[in-house]
Design a protein around this motif. Structure first.
Motif, mmCIF file in Angstrom:
data_model
loop_
_atom_site.group_PDB
_atom_site.id
_atom_site.type_symbol
_atom_site.label_atom_id
_atom_site.label_comp_id
_atom_site.label_asym_id
_atom_site.label_seq_id
_atom_site.Cartn_x
_atom_site.Cartn_y
_atom_site.Cartn_z
ATOM 1 N N LEU A 28 15.916 77.295 -18.879
ATOM 2 C CA LEU A 28 16.241 78.698 -18.588
ATOM 3 C C LEU A 28 15.008 79.583 -18.737
ATOM 4 O O LEU A 28 14.793 80.503 -17.944
ATOM 5 N N MET A 29 14.182 79.284 -19.742
ATOM 6 C CA MET A 29 12.936 80.039 -19.916
ATOM 7 C C MET A 29 12.041 79.886 -18.689
ATOM 8 O O MET A 29 11.387 80.841 -18.252
ATOM 9 N N LEU A 30 12.014 78.675 -18.136
ATOM 10 C CA LEU A 30 11.210 78.443 -16.931
ATOM 11 C C LEU A 30 11.742 79.263 -15.758
ATOM 12 O O LEU A 30 10.969 79.899 -15.030
ATOM 13 N N LYS A 84 8.203 85.631 -8.238
ATOM 14 C CA LYS A 84 9.424 85.898 -7.477
ATOM 15 C C LYS A 84 9.482 85.069 -6.204
ATOM 16 O O LYS A 84 10.542 84.568 -5.819
ATOM 17 N N ASP A 85 8.331 84.916 -5.523
ATOM 18 C CA ASP A 85 8.321 84.154 -4.273
ATOM 19 C C ASP A 85 8.683 82.691 -4.509
ATOM 20 O O ASP A 85 9.366 82.066 -3.695
ATOM 21 N N VAL A 86 8.242 82.136 -5.644
ATOM 22 C CA VAL A 86 8.585 80.751 -5.984
ATOM 23 C C VAL A 86 10.064 80.656 -6.350
ATOM 24 O O VAL A 86 10.763 79.725 -5.936
ATOM 25 N N PHE A 87 10.549 81.616 -7.121
ATOM 26 C CA PHE A 87 11.948 81.614 -7.561
ATOM 27 C C PHE A 87 12.909 81.665 -6.371
ATOM 28 O O PHE A 87 13.954 81.015 -6.377
ATOM 29 N N LEU A 88 12.549 82.408 -5.342
ATOM 30 C CA LEU A 88 13.428 82.564 -4.180
ATOM 31 C C LEU A 88 13.399 81.344 -3.262
ATOM 32 O O LEU A 88 14.261 81.194 -2.404
ATOM 33 N N ASP A 89 12.400 80.495 -3.435
ATOM 34 C CA ASP A 89 12.269 79.300 -2.600
ATOM 35 C C ASP A 89 12.862 78.097 -3.339
ATOM 36 O O ASP A 89 12.279 77.578 -4.289
ATOM 37 N N ASN A 90 14.035 77.650 -2.918
ATOM 38 C CA ASN A 90 14.717 76.547 -3.606
ATOM 39 C C ASN A 90 13.928 75.244 -3.570
ATOM 40 O O ASN A 90 14.004 74.441 -4.496
ATOM 41 N N LEU A 110 21.547 80.960 -5.070
ATOM 42 C CA LEU A 110 21.776 81.063 -6.507
ATOM 43 C C LEU A 110 22.651 79.907 -7.003
ATOM 44 O O LEU A 110 22.391 79.330 -8.068
ATOM 45 N N ILE A 111 23.677 79.567 -6.212
ATOM 46 C CA ILE A 111 24.561 78.455 -6.594
ATOM 47 C C ILE A 111 23.768 77.150 -6.666
ATOM 48 O O ILE A 111 23.955 76.340 -7.577
ATOM 49 N N TYR A 112 22.857 76.970 -5.698
ATOM 50 C CA TYR A 112 22.022 75.762 -5.710
ATOM 51 C C TYR A 112 21.171 75.696 -6.982
ATOM 52 O O TYR A 112 21.045 74.643 -7.607
ATOM 53 N N LYS A 113 20.592 76.834 -7.368
ATOM 54 C CA LYS A 113 19.761 76.855 -8.582
ATOM 55 C C LYS A 113 20.587 76.521 -9.824
ATOM 56 O O LYS A 113 20.113 75.815 -10.723
ATOM 57 N N ILE A 114 21.800 77.026 -9.877
ATOM 58 C CA ILE A 114 22.679 76.732 -11.024
ATOM 59 C C ILE A 114 22.983 75.235 -11.080
ATOM 60 O O ILE A 114 22.911 74.612 -12.149
ATOM 61 N N LEU A 115 23.309 74.647 -9.926
ATOM 62 C CA LEU A 115 23.600 73.206 -9.884
ATOM 63 C C LEU A 115 22.356 72.393 -10.245
ATOM 64 O O LEU A 115 22.448 71.379 -10.946
ATOM 65 N N LEU A 116 21.198 72.840 -9.740
ATOM 66 C CA LEU A 116 19.938 72.155 -10.073
ATOM 67 C C LEU A 116 19.657 72.232 -11.570
ATOM 68 O O LEU A 116 19.263 71.242 -12.197
#
Length: 681
Positions: free
Chosen positions: A279-281, A290-296, A14-20
């Motif tokens: 954010l919409m994306l 969900k599977d894509v979202f969980l894969d950084n 989750l932290i990685y996604k926020i930084l990305l």
């Protein structure tokens, strides 16, 4: 401290996604032009659609590029050319003339010699009156000329008054003819050719400096508009002087006002809009993929492609905005569809186009064109691995671009007389650039470790090293895999799943059986069964191991994770029922969980399809005297048991789709067993 580190580690994805998210927002905002957007849209010779517009501040009316160019052309035309005059050359020529004349003409000519001398002197006076040019500079005859002797201006004349180096011939012949001395023409011409020397040379430095001074005096404005002055009323045509005033206000609005006083607010506003879009994306991925979202890696891949399109477009706009349609924006939905699905590709494409609306001119027209082209891309490109399909789709995309642009042009101009054919050429270039998607997909596969339908097509070739090895070591398993692949592909096509993916998964799902091929009935050609000498638990362990062995072999051979998923899930958590019952005969208290595969259960339509087809195809070998009724009951029984066992709970497959798969499997098995109606004897 330890708890904090542990918490950070648990939430690192989750932290990685926020930084990305923050990093991508920052980069996109950095690429955007840091100016305000004029809030009114208007087109030349079209009615003003907004409310009455009053000048918000004092501003100057900018001259049009055509007006400025006209003024520059007039200055260039009327500017003077400066020549350096070397007066000592004339003195030298006159002195040399006296010497050569006396050496050429004899004193015996008497008075004739004096007359001839005067004629030659007269010719020299005429050609050296303003000076003799070093070369022909091809200036207009009325071009103003200023003669300089050192730093001093000595004369002003026109270019036609300056003599060419061979101008003496006509003057000389005319003078000799008037004095009836034409027989001396050849002698004089020969002498003057050796005598005449140029004494004028253009001074390019002073000429250019003088021209630049005049050009610098050109004013870029003509008149001013005071604050609160009515510029245009609602419904009034935007034409002529009013159009120039509106363009001047738009230019002033986007440069001085915003960049000087409200730069920070512009950046903050851009950041909010870009962040909201990204954010919409992310929310879309979290809810529907969900599977894509969980894969950084996959999320990074999507953000990278959006950023790449914004970068290319902003660079082109900064270079020359008229080339903006050369950017192959439709590559984005093509790439995302190849690696994920059409819905995600279109959603990301639309969001990217919305972001680019801040960068490009005529944003509404641009967004309409690109969104339309993106929809056509998603609808037409079905099998990207087929080259013919890609070429046909690119042709359709280019045609949509051309037709849509043509419609907008006619709406704006009202006719096709001034249709810009260059724009059509740009759309064709855009189409050709879109063909680059094939090598781009290959590059992405290597960079991000993803797999596309193009790679799946290569893996489906039964001549690959791994499948060749399977056919040699476990021919029965290979034949079984081919049958399962055919059943699975037909089932996937029926419910709209990824047929190529499920076919490849079926071909490789049992490669783990290569380690101990004879322990599986399809490879037992001698009639001997090695399980007869093993306990039920040992036999079950060997059967279970083909899944882990398959995963190990697949990883050694660099098979994609999407294919390995089929190896992991094709048995789910189902039970090896035969050996369970065999063990139960010995120990009635046997735990059923000891005879279950470790899983996981299928988690997609494709993996669920493979489980059904694998079970049905394997069990169909035990059918005796098959008939339509037997096959129907057989298929229903196997798949219903899997459903009751909860094997499809994690897969996004519906009851309706399962029923469709049952129907396909029944028809295919009927064809495999060559069922015929019974003819009367």
């Amino acid at each position: 401290m330890k708890n904090l580190i542990s918490k950070w580690y648990k939430n690192h994805a989750l932290i990685y996604k926020i930084l990305l998210f923050i990093g991508t927002t920052f980069l996109i905002v950095y690429l955007f032009p840091k100016s305000g957007k004029f809030k009114y849209n208007f087109d030349k010779n079209k009615p003003w659609q907004s409310e009455n517009l009053y000048a918000p501040f004092d501003f100057a009316i900018q001259k049009t590029p055509e007006e400025l160019e006209k003024e520059k052309s007039a200055i260039v035309k009327n500017s003077a050319v400066y020549f350096d005059l070397f007066s000592e050359v004339k003195d030298f020529v006159y002195e040399d003339y006296n010497k050569k004349f006396n050496a050429t003409f004899d004193d015996s000519l008497g008075r004739k010699k004096t007359e001839l001398y005067r004629i030659g002197k007269l010719v020299l006076d005429q050609i050296y009156k303003n000076g003799v040019l070093e070369e022909d500079y091809n200036y207009p005859n009325d071009k103003s000329v200023i003669l300089l002797d050192g730093q001093n201006q000595v004369a002003t004349t026109t270019y036609s008054e300056l003599a060419k180096i061979d101008a003496f011939r006509k003057i000389l012949e005319k003078q000799l003819e008037e004095k009836r001395n034409s027989n001396f023409s050849a002698v004089f011409v020969s002498m003057f050719f050796d005598l005449i020397e140029p004494n004028l040379k253009v001074n390019k430095s002073i000429t250019q400096n003088a021209l630049n001074e005049e050009l610098d005096k050109i004013s870029s404005t003509r008149g001013n508009v005071e604050r609160e002055t009515l510029i245009i009323s609602k419904g009034e045509l935007v034409e002529g002087h009013k159009y120039d005033i509106l363009k001047s206000l738009e230019s002033e609005y986007e440069s001085q006002v915003w960049s000087a006083s409200n730069y920070t607010w512009v950046v903050i506003s851009y950041s909010l809009l870009v962040a909201l879009t990204l954010l919409m994306l992310l929310l879309f991925l979290r809810k529907y993929r969900k599977d894509v979202f969980l894969d950084n890696t996959k999320v990074t891949f999507i953000f990278f492609n959006i950023l790449l399109m914004v970068l290319l477009t902003t660079l082109i706009v900064k270079y020359n905005s008229k080339f903006v349609y050369v950017v192959p924006l439709c590559v984005l939905p093509l790439v995302l569809k190849a690696f994920f699905d059409a819905r995600l590709g279109l959603f990301a494409h639309v969001l990217t186009v919305l972001l680019l609306g801040f960068v490009v001119p005529n944003s509404y027209e641009y967004m309409f064109l690109q969104i339309t082209a993106g929809i056509v891309t998603i609808l037409t490109v079905s099998e990207l691995y087929k080259r013919a399909n890609l070429f046909i789709s690119v042709g359709q995309i280019t045609l949509v671009y051309i037709v849509t642009y043509f419609a907008f042009f006619v709406i704006h101009e009202g006719s096709i007389i001034e249709l810009d054919l260059e724009a059509f050429g740009m759309f064709i270039l855009c189409g050709l650039a879109t063909l680059f998607v094939q090598p781009l997909i290959y590059i992405y596969e290597r960079l991000f470790g993803l797999v596309s339908d193009v790679s799946l097509l290569e893996l489906s070739d039964t001549n690959t090293k791994l499948l060749k090895e399977l056919s040699n070591k476990a021919p029965g398993t290979f034949h079984h895999s081919l049958n399962v692949a055919n059943l699975a592909e037909a089932s996937a096509n029926e419910i709209g799943a990824n047929a190529m993916l499920v076919r490849v998964g079926a071909l490789y799902h049992d490669i783990g059986k290569m380690k101990n091929p004879t322990y599986f009935t399809e490879n037992q050609s001698t009639g001997l069964n090695p399980h007869d000498e093993l306990s039920a638990q040992e036999s079950a362990a060997i059967i279970f191991s083909h899944v882990l062995d398959g995963i190990e072999i697949a990883k050694k051979n660099n098979l994609p994770d999407r294919v390995i998923d089929f190896i992991r899930t094709h048995h789910g958590t189902s039970m090896v029922y035969y050996f369970y019952m065999k063990e139960k005969e010995i120990d009635i208290a046997t735990d059923a969980d000891d005879f279950r595969y470790p899983g996981p259960k299928p988690f997609s339509k494709e993996t669920a399809i493979l489980m059904m087809c694998d079970s049905v195809e394997a069990a169909s070998k035990s059918l005796k005297d098959p008939s339509s009724t037997k096959i129907n009951h057989f298929v229903e029984n196997i798949i219903n048991k899997q459903m009751e066992d909860g094997q499809f709970l994690n897969a996004n497959i519906t009851f309706k789709e399962i029923e469709s798969i049952k129907k396909i499997l029944k028809n295919k098995l009927a064809n495999i067993f060559h069922l015929r109606i019974e003819y009367p004897e």
